[in-house]
Write a protein that holds these residues in place. Structure first.
Motif, PDB file in Angstrom:
ATOM      1  N   THR A  45     -12.850 -30.011 134.272  1.00 50.79           N
ATOM      2  CA  THR A  45     -11.458 -29.366 134.433  1.00 50.79           C
ATOM      3  C   THR A  45     -11.556 -28.386 135.621  1.00 50.79           C
ATOM      4  N   HIS A  46     -12.577 -27.860 135.890  1.00 49.86           N
ATOM      5  CA  HIS A  46     -12.746 -27.273 137.284  1.00 49.86           C
ATOM      6  C   HIS A  46     -12.712 -28.222 138.303  1.00 49.86           C
ATOM      7  N   ALA A  47     -13.231 -29.435 138.114  1.00 47.19           N
ATOM      8  CA  ALA A  47     -13.019 -30.304 139.322  1.00 47.19           C
ATOM      9  C   ALA A  47     -11.516 -30.783 139.437  1.00 47.19           C
ATOM     10  N   PHE A  48     -10.877 -30.813 138.423  1.00 49.85           N
ATOM     11  CA  PHE A  48      -9.565 -31.289 138.600  1.00 49.85           C
ATOM     12  C   PHE A  48      -8.408 -30.329 139.112  1.00 49.85           C
ATOM     13  N   THR A  49      -8.920 -28.864 138.838  1.00 51.90           N
ATOM     14  CA  THR A  49      -8.325 -27.672 139.274  1.00 51.90           C
ATOM     15  C   THR A  49      -8.453 -27.640 140.900  1.00 51.90           C
ATOM     16  N   GLU A  50      -9.695 -28.099 141.353  1.00 55.21           N
ATOM     17  CA  GLU A  50      -9.558 -27.959 142.812  1.00 55.21           C
ATOM     18  C   GLU A  50      -8.892 -29.170 143.287  1.00 55.21           C
ATOM     19  N   ALA A 107       0.093 -22.254 124.699  1.00 57.37           N
ATOM     20  CA  ALA A 107      -0.314 -23.245 124.659  1.00 57.37           C
ATOM     21  C   ALA A 107      -1.957 -22.510 125.323  1.00 57.37           C
ATOM     22  N   LEU A 108      -2.006 -21.795 126.234  1.00 58.95           N
ATOM     23  CA  LEU A 108      -3.097 -21.252 126.798  1.00 58.95           C
ATOM     24  C   LEU A 108      -3.618 -20.395 125.918  1.00 58.95           C
ATOM     25  N   ARG A 109      -2.891 -19.405 125.142  1.00 56.52           N
ATOM     26  CA  ARG A 109      -3.404 -18.427 124.304  1.00 56.52           C
ATOM     27  C   ARG A 109      -3.803 -19.030 122.895  1.00 56.52           C
ATOM     28  N   SER A 110      -3.359 -20.029 122.558  1.00 59.43           N
ATOM     29  CA  SER A 110      -3.699 -20.754 121.418  1.00 59.43           C
ATOM     30  C   SER A 110      -4.883 -22.027 121.484  1.00 59.43           C
ATOM     31  N   PHE A 111      -5.482 -21.996 122.790  1.00 55.65           N
ATOM     32  CA  PHE A 111      -6.485 -22.963 123.088  1.00 55.65           C
ATOM     33  C   PHE A 111      -5.905 -24.291 123.128  1.00 55.65           C
ATOM     34  N   GLU A 112      -4.888 -24.635 123.071  1.00 54.45           N
ATOM     35  CA  GLU A 112      -4.191 -25.896 123.137  1.00 54.45           C
ATOM     36  C   GLU A 112      -4.194 -26.817 124.373  1.00 54.45           C
ATOM     37  N   THR A 113      -4.495 -25.843 125.290  1.00 57.40           N
ATOM     38  CA  THR A 113      -4.542 -26.392 126.812  1.00 57.40           C
ATOM     39  C   THR A 113      -5.450 -25.615 127.541  1.00 57.40           C
ATOM     40  N   GLY A 156     -15.104 -36.869 130.077  1.00 54.62           N
ATOM     41  CA  GLY A 156     -14.618 -35.407 129.971  1.00 54.62           C
ATOM     42  C   GLY A 156     -12.900 -35.261 129.460  1.00 54.62           C
ATOM     43  N   SER A 157     -12.351 -34.389 129.184  1.00 57.58           N
ATOM     44  CA  SER A 157     -10.979 -34.563 128.808  1.00 57.58           C
ATOM     45  C   SER A 157     -10.259 -33.214 129.893  1.00 57.58           C
ATOM     46  N   VAL A 158      -9.210 -33.415 130.287  1.00 56.17           N
ATOM     47  CA  VAL A 158      -8.562 -32.275 130.738  1.00 56.17           C
ATOM     48  C   VAL A 158      -7.000 -32.023 130.470  1.00 56.17           C
ATOM     49  N   ARG A 159      -6.902 -31.070 129.928  1.00 53.65           N
ATOM     50  CA  ARG A 159      -5.584 -30.674 129.145  1.00 53.65           C
ATOM     51  C   ARG A 159      -4.742 -29.812 129.909  1.00 53.65           C
ATOM     52  N   LEU A 160      -3.406 -30.324 130.204  1.00 51.54           N
ATOM     53  CA  LEU A 160      -2.554 -29.315 130.994  1.00 51.54           C
ATOM     54  C   LEU A 160      -1.191 -29.289 130.454  1.00 51.54           C
ATOM     55  N   VAL A 161      -0.614 -28.088 130.750  1.00 49.27           N
ATOM     56  CA  VAL A 161       0.948 -27.847 130.476  1.00 49.27           C
ATOM     57  C   VAL A 161       1.616 -27.857 131.816  1.00 49.27           C
ATOM     58  N   ALA A 162       2.584 -28.754 132.263  1.00 48.57           N
ATOM     59  CA  ALA A 162       3.253 -28.683 133.504  1.00 48.57           C
ATOM     60  C   ALA A 162       4.741 -28.859 133.138  1.00 48.57           C
ATOM     61  N   SER A 163       5.642 -28.115 134.316  1.00 50.09           N
ATOM     62  CA  SER A 163       6.838 -28.216 134.335  1.00 50.09           C
ATOM     63  C   SER A 163       7.531 -29.410 134.381  1.00 50.09           C
ATOM     64  N   GLN A 164       8.646 -29.594 134.010  1.00 48.25           N
ATOM     65  CA  GLN A 164       9.398 -30.673 133.972  1.00 48.25           C
ATOM     66  C   GLN A 164       9.747 -31.237 135.278  1.00 48.25           C
ATOM     67  N   ALA A 165       9.792 -30.395 136.261  1.00 52.55           N
ATOM     68  CA  ALA A 165      10.129 -30.720 137.627  1.00 52.55           C
ATOM     69  C   ALA A 165       8.967 -31.739 138.165  1.00 52.55           C
ATOM     70  N   LEU A 166       7.785 -31.477 137.608  1.00 52.86           N
ATOM     71  CA  LEU A 166       6.627 -32.245 138.140  1.00 52.86           C
ATOM     72  C   LEU A 166       6.222 -33.392 137.454  1.00 52.86           C
TER      73      LEU A 166
END
Length: 299
Positions: free
Chosen positions: A283-288, A136-142, A92-102
């Motif tokens: 993606t659910h598994a990675f969220t947890e 990105a969330l609203r355009s289904f890019e992540t 599977g593939s997990v797509r995420l947008v994260a802050s620079q601090a992370l």
């Protein structure tokens, strides 16, 4: 599933704004892409694009259709993930947008520890601010966003949030680094300040406090790159500000000090998804996994 490929042609033209660029990315002939766009328009009975001298622009009908296409792609990924789970696979593939601090430590560590148990899972991690995350969330890019101080939105579901304080950062040789306790903003203002630009969540937290204060902070340097700001701390006795989870030590070279000013606001690191969207099982598994990791990591 040939029809899905044709929808992919449409989506790629919508993203690139050009049949030629879409064809190059898809590794097909431009004439084939153009023909499939025309077939879709003929079937729907409406033009999906405006043909402009310098490219293609979605019509109102095209804007509606692209949301359908991207929602369908998302649903297909969900089904594929569930089928793989039934087969006992961990793909599977997990797509995420994260802050620079992370970016320096938190996200690499979370991805690595998850892949230790799921070595076939692929990750697409983009670094961006809360505005880019929402788009990105609203355009289904992540699939997920993990950003600082994400404002409440009716179409965005907050999965979890973690309190985060802003801290002052400096090189270990800096005079303010020699004390074991915290620092006050007025003390920081006596040194050159290198600050994130006003779109950054940490800067907005700082500005929120300054509105109620007589103190004025005049940055010597502003940038949208946290990596650049961190580099500035090695020169000229500069001071910067960062959320605590991102104030990594660089092997002890960079230190963080608590801000002692009374009433200084606290922010939140927010893990979010698009409300009502079906996410892949992996993606659910990675969220947890991410929630558990942040519950331990986030101060």
């Amino acid at each position: 599933m040939h029809h899905l490929r044709f929808l992919k042609y449409f989506d790629e033209v919508a993203r690139s704004g050009s049949i030629r660029q879409a064809a190059e990315r898809l590794h097909v002939a431009a004439s084939a892409v153009n023909r499939r766009i025309q077939d879709l328009e003929d079937e729907l009975g409406l033009p999906l694009f405006e043909r402009l001298p310098r490219g293609m622009r979605l019509t109102a009908a095209g804007e509606l259709f692209v949301q359908y296409v991207r929602g369908r792609e998302s649903a297909l990924e969900q089904v594929r993930s569930e089928i793989e789970e039934l087969q006992g696979l961990r793909r599977g593939s997990v797509r995420l947008v994260a802050s620079q601090a992370l970016a320096p430590q938190v996200m690499p560590r979370a991805v690595a520890t998850f892949r230790a148990g799921h070595p076939l899972v692929e990750f697409q991690v983009r670094i961006g601010d809360h505005v880019q995350a929402l788009h990105a969330l609203r355009s289904f890019e992540t699939d997920l966003a993990l950003v600082f101080n994400l404002a409440p939105e009716p179409d965005i579901e907050v999965v979890a949030q973690f309190e985060q304080r802003l801290v002052a950062t400096m090189h270990r040789s800096h005079p303010l680094a020699q004390r074991s306790g915290g620092v006050r903003l007025r003390e920081c203002a006596e040194h050159p300040l290198v600050l994130p630009n006003r779109e950054a969540g940490g800067r907005q937290l700082l500005e929120r406090y300054l509105v109620r204060s007589s103190l004025k902070l005049r940055p010597a340097v502003e940038s949208n790159s946290f990596e650049f700001l961190r580099g500035c701390l090695y020169h000229g006795g500069a001071v910067s500000f960062q959320i605590a989870i991102g104030a990594v030590s660089d092997g002890g070279e960079i230190v963080a000090r608590e801000i002692l000013d009374r009433g200084f606001p606290v922010g939140h690191l927010v893990l979010a998804r698009l409300r009502g969207r079906q996410l892949p099982v992996i993606t659910h598994a990675f969220t947890e996994h991410l929630e558990q990791a942040l519950a331990v990591t986030a101060p």
